[in-house]
Design an enzyme around this catalytic site. Structure first.
Site, mmCIF file in Angstrom:
data_model
loop_
_atom_site.group_PDB
_atom_site.id
_atom_site.type_symbol
_atom_site.label_atom_id
_atom_site.label_comp_id
_atom_site.label_asym_id
_atom_site.label_seq_id
_atom_site.Cartn_x
_atom_site.Cartn_y
_atom_site.Cartn_z
ATOM 1 N N HIS A 217 36.679 37.524 37.377
ATOM 2 C CA HIS A 217 35.261 37.203 37.489
ATOM 3 C C HIS A 217 34.480 38.305 38.208
ATOM 4 O O HIS A 217 33.441 38.756 37.726
ATOM 5 C CB HIS A 217 35.073 35.867 38.211
ATOM 6 N N ASP A 218 34.986 38.712 39.377
ATOM 7 C CA ASP A 218 34.296 39.739 40.156
ATOM 8 C C ASP A 218 34.908 41.118 39.946
ATOM 9 O O ASP A 218 34.554 42.069 40.650
ATOM 10 C CB ASP A 218 34.354 39.393 41.649
ATOM 11 N N THR A 219 35.867 41.200 39.047
ATOM 12 C CA THR A 219 36.580 42.467 38.853
ATOM 13 C C THR A 219 36.540 42.813 37.370
ATOM 14 O O THR A 219 35.480 43.078 36.827
ATOM 15 C CB THR A 219 38.024 42.340 39.386
#
Ligand code: NAG
Ligand code: NAG
Ligand code: NAG
Ligand code: NAG
Ligand code: NAG
Ligand code: NAG
Ligand code: NAG
Ligand code: NAG
Length: 404
Positions: A217-219
């Protein structure tokens, strides 16, 4: 120490829904979390109910990656070569939370947001169906601070980075689960997965959500693929995990909203017949297929929602006798699954009414659960569920649940 209130986005639906919510463990202040963690119950009951095709299922969800991008990841490809790759597998809408809700409840009830949503306790999930047959279940949510935590999010306490989020935890979205302390005790973190593995106390149905770093998600899909391989590879030869086990690795949604919402799905594990290893399956599936497959495998009742008509995974259907259906080209041409139809959890609901399960539906001898019938029989709410794989979307909404 940081709380996560900055992530909170209120909506009309949130406020209405919160009045009926089970909110025992929602506090996200560090001191509240530490106090609750000290007393929260953790349970790891086991069972061994034989299934027709598999005896255990582990469902692992990654984040926001388009089909083509996920297909190109070397570690996901490595995993796909160990099993069956689903080449026609779809999410049901955008953004994340409604997809997670759909994965166990058979609908997303108009949800088109990642808000602090609470689904009414009279809405059942696959957990009710599993429990009816004595099949143990558990969730493993990486970095959830303690078993049964219901808060909106829990950030990394050193860096403040996004870590655990409620929107990726399907069981906790349903009040039907959170009003029950024994159920909360089975909504655990990944530390507990390792402990349950060591103790040989893994349940028969498990849902695994990596944290916001690990799931991509954040990567990126590269991080998600590497995390997944690192997690799954040692389990492939672990007799405490591989006990006629099916593993489903998939994504909540495709990342390009303007396109059809196709996602990668991989089925592997020792339950998958050897001759199907390193093959593909191009039947139509969506998030409701994993519920239908579990129902067919263990001969469960159904929810009377979109679970009933969904295709059972082809290789499983060979054992259960379920017939697979094709999605018609004409319907496929107008369904995108990239936006939600209206309903209770829409940010601007025009028709905030819970649809009644279709109590008459029956699929291959599987009927709607008696308890669900009892709850809903007298309800005047409309139903829109049909015995079909061609479920509604925003462009083709159910009657009364359109925007106009
Ligand atoms: C996981 O949950 C257990 C049980 O509630 C808790 O003791 C532990 O601290 C949690 N682990 C992490 C990494 O948050
Ligand atoms: C998520 O978990 C991974 C290990 O799986 C860890 O390396 C990472 O730091 C965690 N993310 C956060 C934000 O804590
Ligand atoms: C499971 O493992 C943990 C940690 O190794 C241990 O403390 C606990 O007593 C074990 N539980 C059971 C039921 O064996
Ligand atoms: C992921 O794939 C790359 C490229 O093949 C490889 O170097 C890496 O070791 C893999 N990661 C894991 C966790 O196996
Ligand atoms: C969904 O996809 C269709 C077809 O590409 C597009 O017209 C529509 O704008 C998309 N919807 C959203 C919300 O992106
Ligand atoms: C998202 O899924 C659609 C299929 O429905 C596919 O055409 C598209 O290529 C996917 N997005 C990407 C960039 O892979
Ligand atoms: C899977 O099949 C492909 C092509 O059919 C082949 O190149 C690859 O080596 C196979 N992988 C394994 C692990 O057997
Ligand atoms: C379920 O709960 C919702 C929201 O409280 C309500 O609108 C609906 O009528 C209820 N249905 C039944 C069958 O009780």
């Amino acid at each position: 120490m940081r709380a996560s209130t900055a992530l909170f986005t209120a909506s009309a639906a949130t406020v209405v829904a919160a009045q009926s919510a089970s909110t025992y463990y929602t506090a996200t202040g560090a001191a509240d979390v530490a106090a609750a963690a000290a007393t929260a119950l953790t349970l790891s009951p086991t069972s061994n109910v034989k299934g027709k095709a598999f005896d255990r299922i582990a469902i692992i969800w990654l984040e926001n990656t388009d089909y083509t991008l996920a297909s190109g990841d070397p570690n996901l490809s490595w995993l796909a070569e160990k099993g069956i790759k689903l080449t026609n597998n779809f999410a049901v809408t955008h953004p994340s939370e409604p997809n997670y809700a759909a994965a166990i409840g058979g609908d997303y009830f108009g949800m088109n947001n990642d808000a602090f949503n609470f689904i009414d306790k009279n809405v059942s999930t696959v957990i009710d169906l599993l429990e009816e047959k004595g099949i143990s279940w558990g969730e493993y949510q990486e970095d959830q601070p303690y078993s049964g935590f219901e808060g909106f999010a829990w950030v990394n306490q050193k860096t403040g980075a996004n870590d655990y989020v409620r929107k990726h935890n399907p069981a906790v979205l349903y009040d039907d689960n959170t009003i029950n302390f024994e159920r909360l005790a089975k909504i655990k973190n990944l530390t507990m997965f390792q402990q349950d593995l060591e103790n040989d106390t893994l349940p028969q149905w498990m849902f695994i959500t990596p944290n916001m770093t690990s799931d991509g998600h954040d990567t990126s899909v590269t991080v998600a693929g590497a995390w997944t391989r690192k997690f799954v590879e040692p389990l492939l030869n672990d007799k405490r995990f591989m006990k006629n086990t099916l593993v489903l690795i998939t994504f909540d949604e495709n990342s390009t909203y303007s396109l059809k919402n196709k996602i990668v799905g991989i089925l592997l594990g020792d339950a998958v017949p050897q001759k199907l290893v390193n093959t593909t399956d191009n039947h139509f599936y969506n998030h409701y297929s994993s519920i239908a497959t579990v129902e067919a495998n263990w001969g469960l009742s159904t929810l009377g929602r979109w679970d009933v008509g969904a295709n059972v995974y082809d290789w499983v259907s060979k054992y259960t006798g379920d017939e697979l259906r094709d999605y018609s080209a004409s319907a496929m041409a107008k369904h995108w699954y990239n936006q939600s139809y209206d309903g209770v959890f829409n940010s601007a609901p025009h028709y905030p009414v819970y649809p009644k399960p279709n109590l008459c539906l029956e699929r291959h001898g599987r009927k709607v659960q008696e308890n669900i019938k009892k709850t809903w029989r007298g309800s005047k709410n409309p139903t829109y569920y049909l015995d079909t794989i061609e479920v509604n979307d925003h462009s083709n909404p159910p009657f009364r649940y359109g925007f106009n």
